[in-house]
Each structure stands twice: as C-alpha cells, then as structure tokens.
Design an enzyme around this catalytic site. Structure first.
Site, PDB file in Angstrom:
ATOM      1  N   LYS A 248      -6.037   2.550 -20.077  1.00 14.44           N
ATOM      2  CA  LYS A 248      -6.269   2.769 -21.497  1.00 14.44           C
ATOM      3  C   LYS A 248      -5.015   2.382 -22.295  1.00 14.44           C
ATOM      4  O   LYS A 248      -4.607   1.244 -22.256  1.00 14.44           O
ATOM      5  CB  LYS A 248      -6.701   4.217 -21.722  1.00 14.44           C
ATOM      6  CG  LYS A 248      -7.738   4.725 -20.688  1.00 14.44           C
ATOM      7  CD  LYS A 248      -9.095   4.080 -20.805  1.00 14.44           C
ATOM      8  CE  LYS A 248     -10.031   4.400 -19.652  1.00 14.44           C
ATOM      9  NZ  LYS A 248     -10.254   5.820 -19.377  1.00 14.44           N
TER      10      LYS A 248
ATOM     11  N   ASP B 107      -4.253  15.886 -17.929  1.00 18.88           N
ATOM     12  CA  ASP B 107      -4.665  14.507 -18.185  1.00 18.88           C
ATOM     13  C   ASP B 107      -4.429  14.246 -19.671  1.00 18.88           C
ATOM     14  O   ASP B 107      -5.133  14.781 -20.529  1.00 18.88           O
ATOM     15  CB  ASP B 107      -6.151  14.331 -17.819  1.00 18.88           C
ATOM     16  CG  ASP B 107      -6.644  12.901 -18.034  1.00 18.88           C
ATOM     17  OD1 ASP B 107      -6.029  12.156 -18.831  1.00 18.88           O
ATOM     18  OD2 ASP B 107      -7.671  12.536 -17.418  1.00 18.88           O
TER      19      ASP B 107
ATOM     20  N   TYR C 230     -13.097  14.498 -18.481  1.00 19.99           N
ATOM     21  CA  TYR C 230     -13.624  13.157 -18.255  1.00 19.99           C
ATOM     22  C   TYR C 230     -14.729  13.231 -17.184  1.00 19.99           C
ATOM     23  O   TYR C 230     -14.566  13.934 -16.178  1.00 19.99           O
ATOM     24  CB  TYR C 230     -12.477  12.254 -17.798  1.00 19.99           C
ATOM     25  CG  TYR C 230     -12.892  10.855 -17.469  1.00 19.99           C
ATOM     26  CD1 TYR C 230     -13.232   9.966 -18.485  1.00 19.99           C
ATOM     27  CD2 TYR C 230     -12.965  10.427 -16.145  1.00 19.99           C
ATOM     28  CE1 TYR C 230     -13.625   8.675 -18.178  1.00 19.99           C
ATOM     29  CE2 TYR C 230     -13.350   9.133 -15.844  1.00 19.99           C
ATOM     30  CZ  TYR C 230     -13.681   8.267 -16.863  1.00 19.99           C
ATOM     31  OH  TYR C 230     -14.074   6.995 -16.562  1.00 19.99           O
TER      32      TYR C 230
ATOM     33  N   ARG D 135       0.826  -1.223   0.000  1.00 23.36           N
ATOM     34  CA  ARG D 135       0.000   0.000   0.000  1.00 23.36           C
ATOM     35  C   ARG D 135       0.853   1.264   0.000  1.00 23.36           C
ATOM     36  O   ARG D 135       0.407   2.321  -0.461  1.00 23.36           O
ATOM     37  CB  ARG D 135      -0.970   0.024   1.195  1.00 23.36           C
ATOM     38  CG  ARG D 135      -1.745   1.358   1.284  1.00 23.36           C
ATOM     39  CD  ARG D 135      -2.930   1.337   2.222  1.00 23.36           C
ATOM     40  NE  ARG D 135      -2.595   0.934   3.560  1.00 23.36           N
ATOM     41  CZ  ARG D 135      -2.032   1.734   4.489  1.00 23.36           C
ATOM     42  NH1 ARG D 135      -1.727   2.980   4.211  1.00 23.36           N
ATOM     43  NH2 ARG D 135      -1.759   1.261   5.689  1.00 23.36           N
TER      44      ARG D 135
HETATM   45  C1  LIG Z   1     -10.748   6.550 -18.316  1.00 27.00           C
HETATM   46  C2  LIG Z   1     -10.272   7.911 -18.042  1.00 27.00           C
HETATM   47  C3  LIG Z   1     -10.048   8.366 -16.728  1.00 27.00           C
HETATM   48  C4  LIG Z   1     -10.336   7.492 -15.530  1.00 27.00           C
HETATM   49  O1  LIG Z   1      -9.539   6.353 -15.535  1.00 27.00           O
HETATM   50  P1  LIG Z   1      -9.944   4.973 -14.756  1.00 27.00           P
HETATM   51  O2  LIG Z   1      -8.745   4.135 -14.991  1.00 27.00           O
HETATM   52  O3  LIG Z   1     -11.195   4.476 -15.388  1.00 27.00           O
HETATM   53  O4  LIG Z   1     -10.147   5.342 -13.329  1.00 27.00           O
HETATM   54  C5  LIG Z   1      -9.554   9.642 -16.550  1.00 27.00           C
HETATM   55  N1  LIG Z   1      -9.324  10.461 -17.600  1.00 27.00           N
HETATM   56  C6  LIG Z   1      -9.539  10.063 -18.878  1.00 27.00           C
HETATM   57  C7  LIG Z   1      -9.252  11.013 -19.986  1.00 27.00           C
HETATM   58  C8  LIG Z   1     -10.018   8.793 -19.135  1.00 27.00           C
HETATM   59  O5  LIG Z   1     -10.240   8.411 -20.393  1.00 27.00           O
END
Ligand SMILES: *Cc1c(COP(=O)(O)O)cnc(C)c1O
Length: 387
Positions: free
Chosen positions: A201, A176, A105, A51
C-alpha cells in the site's frame, strides 16, 4: 553537519539504508537479483540466501523501515499477510489466546478464524472503543492485535491503555498501521511492541508491488524471522528495491494524501447527495479528537455514504479519474464498495449493524490535484442521482 541532531523523518526516508559512500560506487542500492551468495569453505560464516531474509536488498529495506518506525529491528516479507502471519507466529502457539479488535482486514480475520483456529490458537474479538474490552483477557492471552485506522470507517484507537494492560500481562501488542504509515502515526511510540504493514500500500505507494513489513522488539523480530524463513515468506530482491524506492518519497506523498483527504472530505461533507462522510480530519468523525492528538496527518482514505447500493454502483461506474479497484495507498485514486470487497462475507443487515450500510463507497485518494478529484466526484454524483 551536526551529527548529534537526530535526522528528520523525510531525511531518514531518503537516506536510511543507503549504500556506502565510495568513489565510483552507485548512489542507489543495486538490485541483488540472486537467490544465493558465495559461502565460506567448511560451512563457516553466515549463510546468505534470499529466502533467509539476508539478501542486501531485504537488509537495506529493513534498515529504512526500522529508521522510520523508530524500531530496533525490522523484517520484510512477500506480502502484508505474510508479515501478519510472521508477527503472530512470533507471539503465539497452540493453546494460546489472542485478543483482537473486531474491525480487522478481511485476510487477517480469515487467518485467525480459519488457519489459527485450526492450529489451536483461539481469538476473542473486542471493540476497543467499548470500556469493557479488558474483560476479554484470559490467563492464556499471549498477544493483542489492533488495526488503526480501521477499514473503511477509519476508527482510531488510543493504544496507550491497551499497551499498559499488555505490559501488565506480558502479552505483546501488535498493531497493523497500514492505513497510517509511519509518516502519520508510529505505534511503537505509543507502547506497541510490533507494527505490521502491508507495504503493498502506501510504503511502496505505486500499486506495482506486493510486500509486507514487521518492525519492533528485537526478541520478537528474531522469532518472526526464524518463522518467516521456514514458511518461505521471503520478499523478492527486485520487489524489495521497488519498496525502497517508493519509501524515498513517502513523506511528500503522505503530505499530499493528507491534504487531498482533507480537501475532498470537507467538500463531500457539504454535498446533499452524500448522506455521510467518514474522515478522521472532520470534526464529525467520532475519533477526531484522538486523531488530532495522536496523528501527524489524517491520511488519504475516505468513506462516503450514498443513498443506497444502486446509487453507489451508478456512482463508481461514472467516475472517470478514480479507478474501481481493490487495494489502496497508491499515487492514483482508487475506489471500491466494501459490500463487494472487504465486507462481502456479511449480510446487508450485518453490514448495517457495523456501520457500513449498502451505499458506502471507500476512496483511497491519490496524489492528483484535489480540484480534479472533486470535479470527478461531482459529475459522478450527478449521474448517481438519476436511476
Ligand atoms: C492490504 C492489507 C493487508 C494485507 O496486505 P497484502 O500485501 O495484500 O498481503 C493487511 N492489512 C491491511 C490493513 C491491509 O490494508
């Protein structure tokens, strides 16, 4: 080998964070599927505990991502949302003000509007394509949050003027860049202080793991780590290992995503059954010039507008290769309708106003053969034409 020459992106993706070279040692990192590690007696030394984010699989993955982003430090956590939360909490506390891009998002939007608002952190949303964005700053502004490219219009912002304003005010710029990946765009090279990824992703790339990463300034990453430890945001060692394995092929996957994106977008733009095609590689995209200047590739995300919601539903149902599913960035092509996913919280009129009319279909193009993807879209368009 010439040790003074910086290693290329692909080489770093394959080798950064590799295990030590020793006869008999494993060529790949082992999975340390353990919650805890032997300690020094009398409490000496660093306590290793999964953790705490110091499991060897977490450390190896952090080294690899830091090397790709050109970041002094990196933290990996259990999801993209955990990464976003850790990044924001490294910068913000009660009473602080955040300037955020309006196109975010959905989960991030909820985090800000519901959770952070409840904790006394206020957000002002701006459109960074509007020249008046700097007027949103107040003397309480402690961070700025931008997503580039955005979902699903794939708008791209020039970070440099935002980064300049941020450094004048001492407010970190958080970006992001999940849709871009470091293969196509590295925000830290354009003045950002922190980059956030949903590693669920493209970084992992196989739609089989949930993970997140934060990379950037060492002082902020130190705070993000402290908070992630207490929030319990740790990434499981096996999941870390899967992301690490995925990243080894990031450069080649992105080459194919970029190529498929361009090929499918160019084809879609010629189809009478498609009202509009959104792809930053097309000259018709509002940010094409910016993308051409800043990005190494235009990515695998694509938006197409069909004649309306019913046509879109018939279309996505008729696709045989592309899978109807949320999420993105995997080797397989996924398709979704933003009106049922990311933008379900808005009315049809509100969606129309932000440029996402009903009929909008989002593709995350995989690494299949472009000809097969086009043939699949072509037959589904034929089905969508007849009610
Ligand atoms: C999917 C996504 C998130 C969140 O990610 P998780 O792994 O689902 O928590 C944040 N920002 C963008 C641009 C995303 O596509």
């Amino acid at each position: 080998m010439d040790n003074t020459q910086p290693l290329g992106f692909s080489t770093r993706a394959v080798h950064a964070g590799d295990p030590e070279r020793a006869v008999g040692a494993a060529v790949t990192n082992a999975v340390y599927q353990t919650s805890t590690f032997f300690s020094e007696p009398n409490g000496g030394g660093e306590v290793l505990y999964t953790r705490y984010g110091n499991n060897p699989n977490q450390l190896a993955l952090q080294a690899r991502i830091a090397a790709l982003e050109g970041a002094p430090a990196c933290l990996v956590v259990g999801s993209g949302m955990a990464a976003m939360t850790a990044a924001m909490l490294a910068c913000l506390q009660a009473g602080d003000h955040l300037v955020a891009a309006r196109a975010l998002y959905g989960g991030t939007r909820t985090l800000l509007d519901r959770e952070f608002a409840r904790l006394g952190i206020r957000t002002t949303y701006v459109d960074f394509h509007d020249s008046e964005w700097a007027s949103a700053f107040t003397d309480r502004t402690r961070a700025v949050l931008v997503e580039t490219p955005t979902n699903p219009l794939l708008r791209i912002v020039d970070l440099r003027p935002i980064a300049d304003e941020c450094s004048r005010r001492g407010a970190p710029l958080i970006v992001d860049a999940t849709f871009a990946t470091p293969a196509n765009f590295r925000p830290l090279e354009h003045g950002a202080d922190v980059v956030v990824h949903s590693a669920t992703k493209y970084l992992s790339g196989h739609s089989d793991v949930t993970a997140g990463a934060v990379a950037g300034r060492a002082d902020l990453l130190d705070l993000a780590l402290q908070r992630a430890r207490i929030l319990g945001a740790a990434l499981d060692p096996h999941a870390a290992w899967l992301v690490e394995r995925g990243i080894k092929t990031l450069a080649v996957r992105m080459e194919r995503h970029n190529r498929n994106g361009m090929a499918v977008a160019e084809w879609c733009e010629q189809q009478p059954g498609i009202v509009r095609t959104h792809y930053p590689g097309l000259a018709s995209h509002p940010d094409h010039a910016l993308a051409a200047r800043l990005f190494g590739g235009y990515g695998g995300m694509l938006g197409v507008e069909l004649a309306g919601g019913d046509a879109a539903t018939r279309f996505v149902r008729a696709l045989r290769l592309a899978k109807l599913a949320p999420s993105l960035g995997g080797v397989e092509t996924l398709v979704s309708e933003p009106r049922h996913t990311s933008h379900a919280g808005l009315s049809p009129a509100e969606r129309e106003a932000v440029g996402i009319p009903d009929g909008f279909v989002r593709f995350s193009l995989g690494i299949e053969d472009a000809g097969d993807l086009i043939a699949d879209i072509e037959q589904a368009l034929a089905v969508a034409r007849t009610p």
